[in-house]
Scaffold this motif. Structure first.
Motif, mmCIF file in Angstrom:
data_model
loop_
_atom_site.group_PDB
_atom_site.id
_atom_site.type_symbol
_atom_site.label_atom_id
_atom_site.label_comp_id
_atom_site.label_asym_id
_atom_site.label_seq_id
_atom_site.Cartn_x
_atom_site.Cartn_y
_atom_site.Cartn_z
ATOM 1 N N LEU B 88 34.109 39.981 42.327
ATOM 2 C CA LEU B 88 35.130 40.751 43.037
ATOM 3 C C LEU B 88 35.246 40.294 44.487
ATOM 4 O O LEU B 88 36.351 40.167 45.029
ATOM 5 C CB LEU B 88 34.798 42.247 42.982
ATOM 6 C CG LEU B 88 34.825 42.872 41.587
ATOM 7 C CD1 LEU B 88 34.467 44.348 41.662
ATOM 8 C CD2 LEU B 88 36.199 42.708 40.938
ATOM 9 N N ASP B 89 34.104 40.008 45.105
ATOM 10 C CA ASP B 89 34.134 39.530 46.482
ATOM 11 C C ASP B 89 34.926 38.234 46.597
ATOM 12 O O ASP B 89 35.689 38.035 47.545
ATOM 13 C CB ASP B 89 32.700 39.305 46.990
ATOM 14 C CG ASP B 89 32.012 40.621 47.324
ATOM 15 O OD1 ASP B 89 32.731 41.624 47.476
ATOM 16 O OD2 ASP B 89 30.780 40.635 47.420
ATOM 17 N N LEU B 166 41.004 45.520 35.858
ATOM 18 C CA LEU B 166 41.088 44.370 36.755
ATOM 19 C C LEU B 166 42.486 43.778 36.767
ATOM 20 O O LEU B 166 42.959 43.253 37.776
ATOM 21 C CB LEU B 166 40.078 43.301 36.335
ATOM 22 C CG LEU B 166 38.673 43.485 36.870
ATOM 23 C CD1 LEU B 166 37.763 42.380 36.363
ATOM 24 C CD2 LEU B 166 38.697 43.473 38.390
ATOM 25 N N LEU B 169 44.334 45.124 39.445
ATOM 26 C CA LEU B 169 44.025 44.551 40.764
ATOM 27 C C LEU B 169 44.928 43.364 41.049
ATOM 28 O O LEU B 169 45.491 43.230 42.129
ATOM 29 C CB LEU B 169 42.557 44.124 40.804
ATOM 30 C CG LEU B 169 42.095 43.394 42.063
ATOM 31 C CD1 LEU B 169 42.226 44.289 43.284
ATOM 32 C CD2 LEU B 169 40.674 42.894 41.926
ATOM 33 N N ARG B 183 40.056 46.258 48.665
ATOM 34 C CA ARG B 183 38.612 46.313 48.872
ATOM 35 C C ARG B 183 38.061 47.660 48.375
ATOM 36 O O ARG B 183 37.012 47.734 47.728
ATOM 37 C CB ARG B 183 38.318 46.130 50.362
ATOM 38 C CG ARG B 183 36.907 45.643 50.653
ATOM 39 C CD ARG B 183 36.681 45.517 52.156
ATOM 40 N NE ARG B 183 37.607 44.610 52.818
ATOM 41 C CZ ARG B 183 37.507 43.275 52.764
ATOM 42 N NH1 ARG B 183 36.523 42.716 52.083
ATOM 43 N NH2 ARG B 183 38.379 42.520 53.394
ATOM 44 N N TYR B 185 39.363 49.557 46.160
ATOM 45 C CA TYR B 185 39.405 49.568 44.692
ATOM 46 C C TYR B 185 38.151 48.915 44.117
ATOM 47 O O TYR B 185 37.508 49.474 43.215
ATOM 48 C CB TYR B 185 40.658 48.833 44.201
ATOM 49 C CG TYR B 185 40.558 48.447 42.751
ATOM 50 C CD1 TYR B 185 40.940 49.329 41.742
ATOM 51 C CD2 TYR B 185 40.054 47.199 42.371
ATOM 52 C CE1 TYR B 185 40.824 48.981 40.406
ATOM 53 C CE2 TYR B 185 39.935 46.847 41.044
ATOM 54 C CZ TYR B 185 40.317 47.740 40.066
ATOM 55 O OH TYR B 185 40.197 47.397 38.751
ATOM 56 N N CYS B 186 37.806 47.747 44.623
ATOM 57 C CA CYS B 186 36.642 47.031 44.099
ATOM 58 C C CYS B 186 35.372 47.859 44.284
ATOM 59 O O CYS B 186 34.521 47.931 43.384
ATOM 60 C CB CYS B 186 36.494 45.685 44.805
ATOM 61 S SG CYS B 186 37.782 44.500 44.372
#
Lengths: 204, 204
Positions: B88-89, B166, B169, B183, B185-186
């Motif tokens: 995710l990062d 995802l 996203l 961010r 959301y993650c």
DNA sequence: AGGCTATTGGAATGGTCATTCCAGAACAAG
DNA sequence: CTTGTTCTGGAATGACCATTCCAATAGCCT
């Protein structure tokens, strides 16, 4: 003065909406619209400035006739997680009713095709997102009153998460016929939300 | 025999990929591709059967050069929730690096534009989904070993949920410049997953 | 250099599209 | 019926596109 319009303006927009929804903005030609709506080519251009203006009318009508019936319950005063669950059920029911791959959400389909230049269209899509976000926030806030486990910022974050996550549901429903997967997704989403809010069962 | 190809085949596909990713399949013309890649029109058609074949090569290369570097960590043996967090990062970092509205995920963008007739393209998109689903399942399964709170069916459901979520996203990242929302959301997604698996902190 | 082959990029082809135009049809009122 | 207005749908316009063709070109080998 004006002769009676053959199909009423609403019926015209509804036909166009159906086409745009199924095939996406760019895959619908004015010829298709003339055929489908039964309205003459010249008349289409005298009623709407062009293809894009007609599409905007469809986006507005989509809010009235599709979003409001499904999402209105969540926006109602006093709605909580149960109403969110009912909203998901409605989405699933519509999906199951269609034979082929589902049409998904008109707004999300459009989002993936739109360019940054089409500002008017983009504005409508963003307004749609804000509407859902606001409704979800209110419902989650209401539900949180029961156990007060989260502060307002956390509810805000949870609403945002839910909104983004739901967009995945629509995207997925376009490509797959696997309704069971969608059902499972909805179930899991509700469980996760309930869990975080401290509500252990969700009655729909 | 063959003269050295001016830009190597990989460089050619990379240029095309960049265009397709940014603008979407239907908004890229062969003229654009000729201009961007620097390869002659005739040569393009002798190297690839047509626009669609070239696009398929781009989809394959996308897997190699974009998906694998970002998602490979999750697929690695022994990966758990921490690796999902790193994934995710990486998505967020790529998003932040772009100036304008983000390009999102090539696969998801394509999904929204593809028609049921384009079976070859659809097959590649589905393979991508299976790849992510499998990687997520393994990582969640591994993480679950620590506390064993879920059975395999529940992990399967959680992996499916994560995959669908995802997709939201990526959809969201196309329309909005609000990195902070992404961010958040993650962060929420990771917390919800950790919570359900019984892991209370996620170290990335 | 001379011959061979692969590549090039411009032109031609056949198609689709949005939009405009217009001559006539359908309708209402006098 | 006549006149004025609105609506119709086919044709014309101008633009863009994928694909094919081909004469000119650029590199390689002997």
């Amino acid at each position: 003065m004006a002769r009676a319009k053959s199909p009423s303006r609403h019926a015209l927009v509804d036909s166009a909406l159906k086409l745009f929804w199924k095939r996406g903005y760019h895959r619908v030609s004015m010829g298709d619209l003339v055929r489908e709506t039964g309205v003459g080519r010249g008349s289409l251009y005298s009623d709407f400035a062009g293809k894009e203006a007609l599409f905007h009318a469809c986006l507005d009508r989509y809010q009235e006739t599709v979003v409001t019936p499904a999402f209105g319950g969540v926006e109602a005063k006093g709605a909580g997680l149960a109403e969110v669950g009912q909203y998901l059920d409605k989405l699933l029911a519509r999906n199951a009713a269609h034979p082929g791959p589902d049409v998904g959400c008109l707004v999300l389909n459009t989002l993936a095709q739109v360019t940054p230049e089409e500002t008017e269209t983009l504005a409508r899509l963003k307004a749609h997102g804000r509407r859902l976000q606001k409704g979800l926030y209110q419902a989650l806030w209401q539900e949180n009153q029961k156990h007060q486990k989260l502060d307002e910022a956390e509810i805000e974050a949870l609403a945002r998460f839910t909104l983004i996550s739901l967009q995945g549901l629509w995207a997925q429903s376009r490509g797959s016929r696997d309704i069971e997967a969608l059902r499972q997704y909805c179930k899991t989403l509700l469980e996760l939300l309930a869990n975080r809010l401290g509500t252990d069962e969700v009655t729909t």
